[in-house]
Design a protein around this motif. Structure first.
Motif, PDB file in Angstrom:
ATOM      1  N   ALA A 268      41.808  51.448  48.149  1.00 33.63           N
ATOM      2  CA  ALA A 268      42.581  50.964  49.292  1.00 33.63           C
ATOM      3  C   ALA A 268      43.196  49.590  49.062  1.00 33.63           C
ATOM      4  N   PHE A 269      42.533  48.743  48.271  1.00 30.23           N
ATOM      5  CA  PHE A 269      43.002  47.371  48.081  1.00 30.23           C
ATOM      6  C   PHE A 269      42.973  47.010  46.594  1.00 30.23           C
ATOM      7  N   PRO A 270      43.779  47.693  45.773  1.00 26.38           N
ATOM      8  CA  PRO A 270      43.712  47.496  44.315  1.00 26.38           C
ATOM      9  C   PRO A 270      44.016  46.073  43.875  1.00 26.38           C
ATOM     10  N   GLN A 271      44.912  45.396  44.589  1.00 24.08           N
ATOM     11  CA  GLN A 271      45.244  44.023  44.217  1.00 24.08           C
ATOM     12  C   GLN A 271      44.040  43.106  44.419  1.00 24.08           C
ATOM     13  N   ALA A 272      43.321  43.315  45.524  1.00 25.96           N
ATOM     14  CA  ALA A 272      42.116  42.524  45.780  1.00 25.96           C
ATOM     15  C   ALA A 272      41.024  42.864  44.774  1.00 25.96           C
ATOM     16  N   HIS A 273      40.888  44.161  44.443  1.00 27.60           N
ATOM     17  CA  HIS A 273      39.904  44.601  43.449  1.00 27.60           C
ATOM     18  C   HIS A 273      40.154  43.912  42.119  1.00 27.60           C
ATOM     19  N   SER A 274      41.410  43.855  41.715  1.00 25.94           N
ATOM     20  CA  SER A 274      41.767  43.217  40.447  1.00 25.94           C
ATOM     21  C   SER A 274      41.459  41.726  40.473  1.00 25.94           C
ATOM     22  N   ALA A 275      41.857  41.041  41.564  1.00 28.47           N
ATOM     23  CA  ALA A 275      41.638  39.597  41.664  1.00 28.47           C
ATOM     24  C   ALA A 275      40.148  39.257  41.671  1.00 28.47           C
ATOM     25  N   ILE A 276      39.356  40.048  42.409  1.00 26.28           N
ATOM     26  CA  ILE A 276      37.919  39.781  42.518  1.00 26.28           C
ATOM     27  C   ILE A 276      37.231  39.979  41.170  1.00 26.28           C
ATOM     28  N   LEU A 277      37.528  41.091  40.477  1.00 26.52           N
ATOM     29  CA  LEU A 277      36.860  41.352  39.209  1.00 26.52           C
ATOM     30  C   LEU A 277      37.325  40.414  38.102  1.00 26.52           C
ATOM     31  N   GLN A 278      38.582  39.977  38.145  1.00 31.27           N
ATOM     32  CA  GLN A 278      39.044  39.018  37.144  1.00 31.27           C
ATOM     33  C   GLN A 278      38.285  37.705  37.263  1.00 31.27           C
ATOM     34  N   THR A 279      37.992  37.300  38.482  1.00 33.16           N
ATOM     35  CA  THR A 279      37.265  36.049  38.697  1.00 33.16           C
ATOM     36  C   THR A 279      35.768  36.217  38.508  1.00 33.16           C
ATOM     37  N   LEU A 280      35.250  37.376  38.899  1.00 32.71           N
ATOM     38  CA  LEU A 280      33.799  37.573  38.951  1.00 32.71           C
ATOM     39  C   LEU A 280      33.277  38.559  37.907  1.00 32.71           C
ATOM     40  N   TYR A 281      34.011  38.741  36.808  1.00 38.14           N
ATOM     41  CA  TYR A 281      33.572  39.730  35.827  1.00 38.14           C
ATOM     42  C   TYR A 281      32.218  39.364  35.219  1.00 38.14           C
ATOM     43  N   LEU A 282      31.948  38.060  35.033  1.00 35.51           N
ATOM     44  CA  LEU A 282      30.682  37.665  34.415  1.00 35.51           C
ATOM     45  C   LEU A 282      29.485  37.921  35.337  1.00 35.51           C
ATOM     46  N   PRO A 283      29.495  37.420  36.596  1.00 37.82           N
ATOM     47  CA  PRO A 283      28.362  37.760  37.478  1.00 37.82           C
ATOM     48  C   PRO A 283      28.269  39.258  37.778  1.00 37.82           C
ATOM     49  N   ALA A 284      29.426  39.957  37.811  1.00 40.10           N
ATOM     50  CA  ALA A 284      29.383  41.407  38.012  1.00 40.10           C
ATOM     51  C   ALA A 284      28.684  42.089  36.835  1.00 40.10           C
ATOM     52  N   THR A 285      28.916  41.582  35.630  1.00 44.89           N
ATOM     53  CA  THR A 285      28.230  42.115  34.459  1.00 44.89           C
ATOM     54  C   THR A 285      26.726  41.881  34.550  1.00 44.89           C
TER      55      THR A 285
ATOM     56  N   MET B 171      28.321  36.033  43.752  1.00 38.68           N
ATOM     57  CA  MET B 171      29.617  36.688  43.958  1.00 38.68           C
ATOM     58  C   MET B 171      30.080  36.542  45.402  1.00 38.68           C
ATOM     59  N   LEU B 172      29.159  36.687  46.353  1.00 36.04           N
ATOM     60  CA  LEU B 172      29.510  36.498  47.758  1.00 36.04           C
ATOM     61  C   LEU B 172      30.007  35.081  47.997  1.00 36.04           C
ATOM     62  N   GLY B 173      29.313  34.089  47.420  1.00 38.27           N
ATOM     63  CA  GLY B 173      29.716  32.698  47.607  1.00 38.27           C
ATOM     64  C   GLY B 173      31.104  32.412  47.066  1.00 38.27           C
ATOM     65  N   ILE B 174      31.399  32.895  45.863  1.00 38.89           N
ATOM     66  CA  ILE B 174      32.732  32.675  45.280  1.00 38.89           C
ATOM     67  C   ILE B 174      33.790  33.404  46.092  1.00 38.89           C
ATOM     68  N   TRP B 175      33.484  34.618  46.571  1.00 41.91           N
ATOM     69  CA  TRP B 175      34.443  35.353  47.408  1.00 41.91           C
ATOM     70  C   TRP B 175      34.752  34.579  48.680  1.00 41.91           C
ATOM     71  N   VAL B 176      33.733  34.021  49.309  1.00 42.00           N
ATOM     72  CA  VAL B 176      33.939  33.269  50.551  1.00 42.00           C
ATOM     73  C   VAL B 176      34.854  32.077  50.326  1.00 42.00           C
TER      74      VAL B 176
ATOM     75  N   VAL C 215      41.206  40.106  52.937  1.00 44.82           N
ATOM     76  CA  VAL C 215      40.346  40.820  52.000  1.00 44.82           C
ATOM     77  C   VAL C 215      39.810  39.831  50.968  1.00 44.82           C
ATOM     78  N   VAL C 216      40.614  38.870  50.599  1.00 48.41           N
ATOM     79  CA  VAL C 216      40.174  37.706  49.827  1.00 48.41           C
ATOM     80  C   VAL C 216      40.487  36.487  50.680  1.00 48.41           C
ATOM     81  N   PRO C 217      39.479  35.777  51.197  1.00 50.53           N
ATOM     82  CA  PRO C 217      39.703  34.684  52.152  1.00 50.53           C
ATOM     83  C   PRO C 217      40.731  33.673  51.672  1.00 50.53           C
ATOM     84  N   GLY C 218      41.727  33.438  52.544  1.00 47.61           N
ATOM     85  CA  GLY C 218      42.740  32.445  52.266  1.00 47.61           C
ATOM     86  C   GLY C 218      43.799  32.856  51.270  1.00 47.61           C
ATOM     87  N   LYS C 219      43.680  34.066  50.688  1.00 43.25           N
ATOM     88  CA  LYS C 219      44.626  34.470  49.645  1.00 43.25           C
ATOM     89  C   LYS C 219      45.314  35.793  49.940  1.00 43.25           C
TER      90      LYS C 219
END
Length: 336
Positions: free
Chosen positions: A76-93, A138-143, A284-288
């Protein structure tokens, strides 16, 4: 085609609602079994077996909600998915490594010789801890709106410990509900300690959150709606206070009301999630990225909504069915 009359805005709200539901149910359901893993004692084998038995029938199904949430975000939100994983790929790993460690340890502890069982129990505990810390970070960085400066990093670390405390708290409340005897008494102790840490974390995160986004600060402190919104944190701390009283009195209640701490913890989770949802809607991404900025093609979403209308109720019904079947105290752990 069904849902042809739905506008793009309506579709965005439906999908963000489904995404929010999946995240909330994951935080509650997988939250308590992650919390049980975090609370794993280092040496008491009986406690560890009973703790595994308390989550054994549920924990695989609980993670379904994480898969659904990630899938909804991607579709539903591929642009947000891309932005979130690009920033958070390390903690997601790190989160995925933690989940893998938990899954492997859960099975291997039953198959290895007794002398090696403790190693897999340690993997289960620290896999759980790695997962909770990663999710909180990840929640903190997203906020913060996917910021990576030092202030955002500090807030993310605070969120990491806050989420871990929240999971440990609801995990301890789950053990009060599902266990008996010495382990239940220990769970009361854990719940009391985690409740204090959780309350402090909620206060700290709430105040720092007001410094991150001007629109959030205006909503809570300057808008007429702010007075109504203040009822949410007041209710949250009222529930935590009530839970503290209940935790003091329940050990002398002869087994009555053991469901109360978990129910109160669940309500606290719902209130905290509601506060986040109100604060950051329609982002979907706060402020962005708003819902409409990140929304996928409406025609595709109308088609996929047919599947979502079938799949989500099925997962809900299955979850309710599993919890009804295994209601009551957990049985002693046995492998066949």
């Amino acid at each position: 085609m069904p849902f042809e009359s739905l506008s793009a805005e309506a579709l965005g709200n439906i999908y963000v609602g489904l995404l929010g539901l999946a995240v909330l149910l994951y935080a509650i359901l997988d939250g308590y079994d992650l919390g049980v893993g975090v609370l794993f004692p280092p040496r008491n084998e009986t406690f560890k077996d009973d703790m595994v038995a308390s989550i054994g029938p549920y924990w695989d199904a609980n993670e379904t909600w994480l898969v659904l949430a990630v899938g909804l975000l991607l579709i539903a939100f591929p642009q947000a998915h891309s932005a979130i994983l690009q920033t958070l790929y390390l903690p997601a790993t790190f989160m995925l490594i933690g989940l893998i460690l938990r899954g492997v340890s859960f099975d291997f502890r039953a198959k290895v010789p007794q002398t090696k069982k403790r190693k897999w129990d340690t993997c289960f505990k620290y896999g759980s801890l790695l997962t909770t810390l990663s999710q909180g970070y990840m929640l903190g960085i997203w906020v913060t709106g996917l910021r990576t400066d030092w202030y955002a990093q500090g807030f993310a670390l605070l969120a990491a410990f806050g989420v871990t405390a929240a999971y440990a708290f609801i995990g301890a409340c789950w053990l009060i509900l599902k266990t008996e005897g010495e382990l239940q008494a220990k769970a009361f102790y854990w719940a009391k300690r985690c409740l204090m840490i959780l309350a402090g974390g909620i206060i700290a995160v709430s105040f720092i959150n007001l410094t991150l986004h001007e629109n959030v600060r205006e909503l809570w402190l300057e808008s007429p709606l702010g007075l109504v919104l203040m009822l949410i944190p007041l209710a949250c701390f009222g529930l935590l206070l009530l839970c503290g009283i209940v935790l003091q009195k329940l050990p002398k209640a002869g087994g009555r009301g053991e469901w109360l701490p978990f129910a109160l913890a669940l309500l606290v989770f719902v209130l905290c999630f509601t506060a986040f949802g109100i604060s950051y809607y329609p982002y979907v991404v706060p402020g962005k990225l708003t819902i409409m900025d990140a929304l996928s093609d409406p025609d595709s979403l109308r088609f996929l909504l047919v599947g979502a209308v079938v799949v989500v109720p099925c997962i809900l019904l299955y979850t309710v069915w599993v919890y009804r079947i295994f209601a009551g105290k957990s049985e002693k752990l046995a492998y066949y």
